[in-house]
Design a protein around this motif. Structure first.
Motif, mmCIF file in Angstrom:
data_model
loop_
_atom_site.group_PDB
_atom_site.id
_atom_site.type_symbol
_atom_site.label_atom_id
_atom_site.label_comp_id
_atom_site.label_asym_id
_atom_site.label_seq_id
_atom_site.Cartn_x
_atom_site.Cartn_y
_atom_site.Cartn_z
ATOM 1 N N ILE A 1 3.703 1.016 3.659
ATOM 2 C CA ILE A 1 2.819 0.353 4.625
ATOM 3 C C ILE A 1 1.846 -0.564 3.907
ATOM 4 C CG2 ILE A 1 0.942 0.757 6.259
ATOM 5 C CD1 ILE A 1 2.476 3.312 7.122
ATOM 6 N N LEU A 2 1.261 -0.087 2.812
ATOM 7 C CA LEU A 2 0.304 -0.902 2.059
ATOM 8 C C LEU A 2 0.982 -2.119 1.447
ATOM 9 C CD1 LEU A 2 -1.736 1.935 0.312
ATOM 10 C CD2 LEU A 2 -2.455 0.502 2.225
ATOM 11 N N GLN A 3 2.198 -1.956 0.951
ATOM 12 C CA GLN A 3 2.941 -3.095 0.416
ATOM 13 C C GLN A 3 3.188 -4.135 1.499
ATOM 14 O OE1 GLN A 3 6.561 -1.710 -1.455
ATOM 15 N NE2 GLN A 3 5.455 -0.263 -2.779
ATOM 16 N N ALA A 4 3.591 -3.672 2.678
ATOM 17 C CA ALA A 4 3.846 -4.594 3.786
ATOM 18 C C ALA A 4 2.567 -5.308 4.208
ATOM 19 C CB ALA A 4 4.434 -3.823 4.967
ATOM 20 N N MET A 5 1.453 -4.593 4.245
ATOM 21 C CA MET A 5 0.172 -5.229 4.582
ATOM 22 C C MET A 5 -0.171 -6.341 3.606
ATOM 23 S SD MET A 5 -2.311 -2.062 5.637
ATOM 24 C CE MET A 5 -2.162 -1.216 7.215
ATOM 25 N N ARG A 6 0.044 -6.078 2.319
ATOM 26 C CA ARG A 6 -0.285 -7.097 1.310
ATOM 27 C C ARG A 6 0.627 -8.316 1.452
ATOM 28 N NH1 ARG A 6 -1.282 -2.379 -1.893
ATOM 29 N NH2 ARG A 6 0.857 -2.359 -2.681
ATOM 30 N N ARG A 7 1.902 -8.091 1.640
ATOM 31 C CA ARG A 7 2.846 -9.204 1.729
ATOM 32 C C ARG A 7 2.591 -10.077 2.953
ATOM 33 N NH1 ARG A 7 7.982 -5.390 0.336
ATOM 34 N NH2 ARG A 7 7.805 -5.439 -1.949
ATOM 35 N N LEU A 8 2.169 -9.443 4.048
ATOM 36 C CA LEU A 8 1.954 -10.181 5.298
ATOM 37 C C LEU A 8 0.483 -10.511 5.537
ATOM 38 C CD1 LEU A 8 4.408 -8.148 7.563
ATOM 39 C CD2 LEU A 8 4.823 -10.357 6.449
ATOM 40 N N ASP A 9 -0.370 -10.192 4.578
ATOM 41 C CA ASP A 9 -1.810 -10.434 4.696
ATOM 42 C C ASP A 9 -2.367 -9.795 5.971
ATOM 43 O OD1 ASP A 9 -4.301 -11.369 3.926
ATOM 44 O OD2 ASP A 9 -4.043 -13.332 4.862
ATOM 45 N N LEU A 10 -2.071 -8.503 6.136
ATOM 46 C CA LEU A 10 -2.470 -7.784 7.350
ATOM 47 C C LEU A 10 -3.236 -6.501 7.023
ATOM 48 C CD1 LEU A 10 0.781 -8.118 9.506
ATOM 49 C CD2 LEU A 10 -1.402 -9.273 9.894
ATOM 50 N N ALA A 11 -3.981 -6.522 5.931
ATOM 51 C CA ALA A 11 -4.745 -5.327 5.569
ATOM 52 C C ALA A 11 -5.687 -4.936 6.711
ATOM 53 C CB ALA A 11 -5.538 -5.570 4.293
ATOM 54 N N ALA A 12 -5.690 -3.650 7.048
ATOM 55 C CA ALA A 12 -6.551 -3.149 8.126
ATOM 56 C C ALA A 12 -6.688 -1.647 7.973
ATOM 57 C CB ALA A 12 -5.955 -3.488 9.490
#
Length: 311
Positions: free
Chosen positions: A181-192
């Motif tokens: 999940i954290l990897q996906a957030m970083r790749r898509l610029d969706l940290a939350a």
């Protein structure tokens, strides 16, 4: 904020677990002690008992309306008992984008796995994160997804990552899930801020997870969750503990969640809950942020193991 309750122990009438106590799960949907919001988006439970015609399978019930307005409660609950239970009342935003349907009520259960799941948490932007996460999901679980909730998608992802059902393998799957999940957030610029307060249950085990990440995707989150209530409510709810009560003779207290406190190795029943459910909250063990608790029936007693989750 959703409410979760899981029980394991001797067979008990469901009304002793869901309706009779003053701070019962159904009453929490109307008047939760620790949170101001009503839970109006549905409720449900999964229960195991040797007295069911299919004792190896959970009896599942879902209703997409406020639990305290469910006209089935008086007709169904008094006729049932359970030795293992996972129950949930659902909170959600009250707008046209929220789908209130059976398919979105917890707990979720799929064929091909002994586990059912419920959550008091949230994965923001989960539909967009699927761009990265779907490749880690197995078709046999994706094909069973029927609703539109982040919890059901997390269930698909977790089951796909499980390499076995031992405590160590379940812990590794949760750690891998958050890492992806954290990897996906970083790749898509969706940290939350992501709150994963999950109960994973099968007939003889309860696993409680209190995990997630902060506003910027950080996992080393610290702070006083009670003090943060006034300044950062989402962070406060992330850091808030879950709670476990171990004891004996729970069946002797029909109108409360009281038990006879005993040494840990002598406990015959256990409850995992979103908040302490008795006036003496000191009897409840806190499942702090960043930890996972394993409750297992071993003969007539319940064992407990707590581990830190690695980011």
């Amino acid at each position: 904020m959703c409410r979760v309750l899981a029980y394991i122990g001797p067979d008990l009438p469901l009304e002793n677990l869901l309706t009779n106590p003053e701070n019962s799960l159904l009453n929490q949907s109307l008047d939760p002690e620790l949170h101001p919001d009503l839970q109006l988006a549905g409720w449900g439970f999964g229960a195991w008992s040797e007295h069911l015609l299919k004792p190896a399978e959970p009896l599942l019930y879902h209703r997409p309306k406020a639990a305290f307005y469910d006209d089935n409660v008086r007709g169904i609950i008094p006729s049932l008992q359970a030795s293992t239970l996972l129950a949930h009342v659902r909170a959600s935003g009250y707008d046209a984008g929220v789908v209130q349907a059976d398919e979105n009520c917890h707990p979720f259960a799929f064929d091909g796995t002994p586990w059912i799941i419920a959550q008091n948490g949230a994965l923001p932007n989960w539909r967009r994160l699927q761009k990265e996460l779907l490749r880690h999901c197995e078709d046999r679980y994706l094909e069973q997804m029927r609703g539109t909730t982040d919890t059901e998608f997390l269930y698909v992802l977790l089951l796909s990552l499980l390499e076995g059902n031992s405590d160590a393998e379940v812990k590794a799957a949760f750690e891998r899930m958050l890492a992806l999940i954290l990897q996906a957030m970083r790749r898509l610029d969706l940290a939350a801020l992501t709150k994963l307060k999950i109960a994973l249950v099968t007939s003889d085990r309860i696993i409680g997870v209190n995990y997630g990440c902060g506003h910027a995707g950080e996992t080393d989150v610290t702070g006083d969750w009670e003090a943060l209530r006034k300044t950062d409510l989402p962070l406060s709810m992330l850091l808030e503990p879950m709670y476990v009560l171990l004891g004996r003779n729970f069946e002797d207290y029909e109108d409360s969640y009281d038990v006879d406190v005993c040494p840990e190795g002598e406990a015959t029943s256990a409850i995992l809950a979103s908040e302490p459910l008795t006036e003496n909250g000191e009897d409840w063990m806190r499942v702090e942020f960043g930890t996972i608790v394993f409750l297992r029936r071993e003969g007539s007693t319940i064992s407990k193991t707590v581990s830190r989750l690695d980011p």
